[in-house]
Write a protein that holds these residues in place. Structure first.
Motif, PDB file in Angstrom:
ATOM      1  N   SER A  31       0.866  -1.169   0.000  1.00 38.99           N
ATOM      2  CA  SER A  31       0.000   0.000   0.000  1.00 38.99           C
ATOM      3  C   SER A  31       0.905   1.222   0.000  1.00 38.99           C
ATOM      4  CB  SER A  31      -0.938   0.022   1.210  1.00 38.99           C
ATOM      5  OG  SER A  31      -0.194   0.104   2.419  1.00 38.99           O
ATOM      6  N   TYR A  32       0.367   2.335  -0.482  1.00 39.38           N
ATOM      7  CA  TYR A  32       1.159   3.540  -0.658  1.00 39.38           C
ATOM      8  C   TYR A  32       0.549   4.694   0.138  1.00 39.38           C
ATOM      9  CZ  TYR A  32       3.886   1.203  -4.213  1.00 39.38           C
ATOM     10  OH  TYR A  32       4.733   0.324  -4.863  1.00 39.38           O
ATOM     11  N   ALA A  33       1.416   5.601   0.568  1.00 39.21           N
ATOM     12  CA  ALA A  33       0.961   6.760   1.332  1.00 39.21           C
ATOM     13  C   ALA A  33       1.955   7.900   1.136  1.00 39.21           C
ATOM     14  CB  ALA A  33       0.854   6.419   2.822  1.00 39.21           C
ATOM     15  N   GLY A 275      -6.543  15.350  -7.123  1.00 44.12           N
ATOM     16  CA  GLY A 275      -5.453  15.275  -6.165  1.00 44.12           C
ATOM     17  C   GLY A 275      -5.247  13.861  -5.666  1.00 44.12           C
ATOM     18  N   THR A 276      -5.184  12.911  -6.604  1.00 45.53           N
ATOM     19  CA  THR A 276      -5.026  11.509  -6.235  1.00 45.53           C
ATOM     20  C   THR A 276      -3.965  10.833  -7.097  1.00 45.53           C
ATOM     21  OG1 THR A 276      -6.780  10.814  -7.762  1.00 45.53           O
ATOM     22  CG2 THR A 276      -7.424  11.258  -5.463  1.00 45.53           C
ATOM     23  N   LEU A 277      -3.509   9.696  -6.606  1.00 44.42           N
ATOM     24  CA  LEU A 277      -2.598   8.824  -7.337  1.00 44.42           C
ATOM     25  C   LEU A 277      -3.266   7.462  -7.439  1.00 44.42           C
ATOM     26  CD1 LEU A 277       0.398   8.462  -8.466  1.00 44.42           C
ATOM     27  CD2 LEU A 277       0.906   7.489  -6.220  1.00 44.42           C
ATOM     28  N   THR A 278      -3.574   7.033  -8.673  1.00 46.72           N
ATOM     29  CA  THR A 278      -4.189   5.723  -8.880  1.00 46.72           C
ATOM     30  C   THR A 278      -3.093   4.673  -8.999  1.00 46.72           C
ATOM     31  OG1 THR A 278      -6.015   6.764 -10.090  1.00 46.72           O
ATOM     32  CG2 THR A 278      -5.782   4.388 -10.300  1.00 46.72           C
ATOM     33  N   VAL A 279      -3.231   3.588  -8.231  1.00 47.19           N
ATOM     34  CA  VAL A 279      -2.265   2.490  -8.243  1.00 47.19           C
ATOM     35  C   VAL A 279      -2.927   1.283  -8.898  1.00 47.19           C
ATOM     36  CG1 VAL A 279      -0.722   1.049  -6.863  1.00 47.19           C
ATOM     37  CG2 VAL A 279      -1.288   3.372  -6.081  1.00 47.19           C
ATOM     38  N   VAL A 280      -2.392   0.858 -10.029  1.00 47.28           N
ATOM     39  CA  VAL A 280      -2.962  -0.238 -10.815  1.00 47.28           C
ATOM     40  C   VAL A 280      -1.988  -1.412 -10.796  1.00 47.28           C
ATOM     41  CG1 VAL A 280      -3.768  -0.954 -13.104  1.00 47.28           C
ATOM     42  CG2 VAL A 280      -4.181   1.392 -12.310  1.00 47.28           C
ATOM     43  N   HIS A 281      -2.508  -2.599 -10.510  1.00 43.09           N
ATOM     44  CA  HIS A 281      -1.670  -3.804 -10.488  1.00 43.09           C
ATOM     45  C   HIS A 281      -1.765  -4.551 -11.808  1.00 43.09           C
ATOM     46  CE1 HIS A 281      -0.586  -8.040  -9.377  1.00 43.09           C
ATOM     47  NE2 HIS A 281       0.419  -7.367  -8.847  1.00 43.09           N
ATOM     48  N   THR A 293      -6.233   4.073  -4.293  1.00 41.74           N
ATOM     49  CA  THR A 293      -6.263   5.472  -4.688  1.00 41.74           C
ATOM     50  C   THR A 293      -5.697   6.266  -3.525  1.00 41.74           C
ATOM     51  OG1 THR A 293      -8.210   5.145  -6.096  1.00 41.74           O
ATOM     52  CG2 THR A 293      -7.690   7.402  -5.432  1.00 41.74           C
ATOM     53  N   VAL A 294      -4.551   6.887  -3.745  1.00 47.69           N
ATOM     54  CA  VAL A 294      -3.841   7.619  -2.692  1.00 47.69           C
ATOM     55  C   VAL A 294      -4.167   9.100  -2.806  1.00 47.69           C
ATOM     56  CG1 VAL A 294      -1.579   8.128  -1.682  1.00 47.69           C
ATOM     57  CG2 VAL A 294      -1.970   5.930  -2.838  1.00 47.69           C
ATOM     58  N   GLN A 295      -4.564   9.722  -1.716  1.00 47.17           N
ATOM     59  CA  GLN A 295      -4.821  11.158  -1.713  1.00 47.17           C
ATOM     60  C   GLN A 295      -3.490  11.898  -1.671  1.00 47.17           C
ATOM     61  OE1 GLN A 295      -8.205  12.073  -1.859  1.00 47.17           O
ATOM     62  NE2 GLN A 295      -7.392  14.031  -2.535  1.00 47.17           N
ATOM     63  N   THR A 296      -3.268  12.775  -2.635  1.00 49.70           N
ATOM     64  CA  THR A 296      -2.021  13.540  -2.682  1.00 49.70           C
ATOM     65  C   THR A 296      -2.315  15.024  -2.441  1.00 49.70           C
ATOM     66  OG1 THR A 296      -2.186  13.637  -5.109  1.00 49.70           O
ATOM     67  CG2 THR A 296      -0.823  11.887  -4.154  1.00 49.70           C
TER      68      THR A 296
END
Length: 346
Positions: A31-33, A275-281, A293-296
């Protein structure tokens, strides 16, 4: 490229094929933050980011200069001045050189990656260079010109523009497979173009059906997959060999950049409107799923991936309220420009 969004307008990067290898399986779900926010401040707009992972340097375009940040300390350690209208930064590790595309000056600036000093300025016939790419296979720099809708090819040895490749429309981000092919999105036509980097000619152009105004582009070299982020909230995934659509994945609003992490099998889309970063596998070469979906921060739509640390860096700033009867970009809040670092949550 710099494009308007609700609160601002701004614009590399592209994924680094040199680091492509079989994805590793982590011992726990990734997971990302947001890890850090580095206050850069100062006036000026911004566009693409560039990364030199070997020297831990992040290159930040700032209108008429490039700020160089040490990623280990988060401090700006140098500035490359005199890059009028700078958009992109390309890194040539094997040559120990970097290159900037200077949109207002119609030039490319070459600098030393070790000393961070300018080597020479290379004038272009092509007009308003925007995205820029170094192709290690042909040892050439490709500057993609928004006004003249072509690509200027610069010989990295002689430092001269040796060819111009006509394009069907306005070029956006570009990537290389490091095997003799360069790929780029054609924004206004919704197309994807394949270039022979040695012959300096367009080989094929594919329609990106259902993809409006493709901007960011990344590549999975090992599986020949191209990832275009589109303004209608989708990521279009294309086979780099024959141009057929592999998959389409939903992303958020206002994407501008894409990146692929080969070690993690993950594709990222930075979305400035939300203001998000979408993480696709990448589940496999033909199947993809949104994992997070990381809030940036609103306006954080330009990014670059460090393939050695797996951190993502984004540019962002805060803006003053926009009056309802005023068009265009609102003023930026003084000294609010920052770099946001997103990493793997511990």
């Amino acid at each position: 490229m710099q494009r308007p969004i609700a609160l601002t307008s701004l614009a590399m990067l592209l994924s680094l094929g040199a680091y492509a290898h079989t994805p590793t399986t982590p011992s726990h779900p990734l997971s990302y933050a947001v890890e850090s926010r580095y206050a850069i401040g100062e006036a000026g707009g911004w566009d693409y980011l560039g990364i030199d992972p070997a020297r831990h340097h992040l290159f930040v375009s700032r209108g008429d200069r490039v700020a160089i940040m040490d990623t280990t300390s988060g401090k700006v350690i140098a500035t490359l001045p005199g890059t009028d209208g700078v958009h992109g930064i390309a890194i040539a590790q094997g040559l120990r050189r970097g290159y900037t595309s200077n949109g207002k000056a119609n030039s490319v600036s070459e600098f030393d990656l070790d000393t961070l000093k300018r080597i020479r300025d290379i004038p272009l016939i092509g007009q308003r260079p925007d995205a820029i790419l170094f192709d290690p296979y042909s040892k050439q720099v490709f500057a993609f010109n928004a006004r003249s809708t072509d690509a200027s090819v610069v010989d990295a040895t002689t430092g001269k523009e040796v060819a111009r490749i006509p394009l069907a429309g306005t070029p956006e981000f570009a990537v290389t497979d490091e095997k003799g092919h360069v790929y780029l999105n054609i924004e206004d036509k919704g197309e994807l173009t394949q270039i022979d980097s040695v012959k300096r000619t367009v080989l094929r152009t594919w329609q990106l059906t259902g993809c409006q105004e493709p901007s960011g582009l990344a590549i999975d070299v090992a599986h020949a997959r191209l990832f275009s982020v589109c303004q209608n909230h989708v990521m279009a995934i294309t086979d780099a060999r024959d141009g057929h659509r592999v998959a389409t994945v939903a992303i958020d609003e206002g994407p501008d950049a894409a990146a692929f992490d080969p070690a993690r099998g993950l594709v990222f889309s930075s979305n400035g409107e939300t203001g998000t970063l979408t993480v696709v596998h990448e589940d496999d070469a033909d199947h993809f799923s949104v994992k997070q979906t990381v809030q940036t921060q609103v306006s954080a739509r330009t990014m670059v991936l460090d393939p050695t640390t797996h951190r993502i860096y984004l540019s962002a700033a805060k803006f003053q309220p926009q009056a309802a009867d005023v068009k265009g970009r609102p003023p930026m809040v003084a000294d609010s420009f920052a770099i946001i670092a997103v990493g793997e949550a511990k």
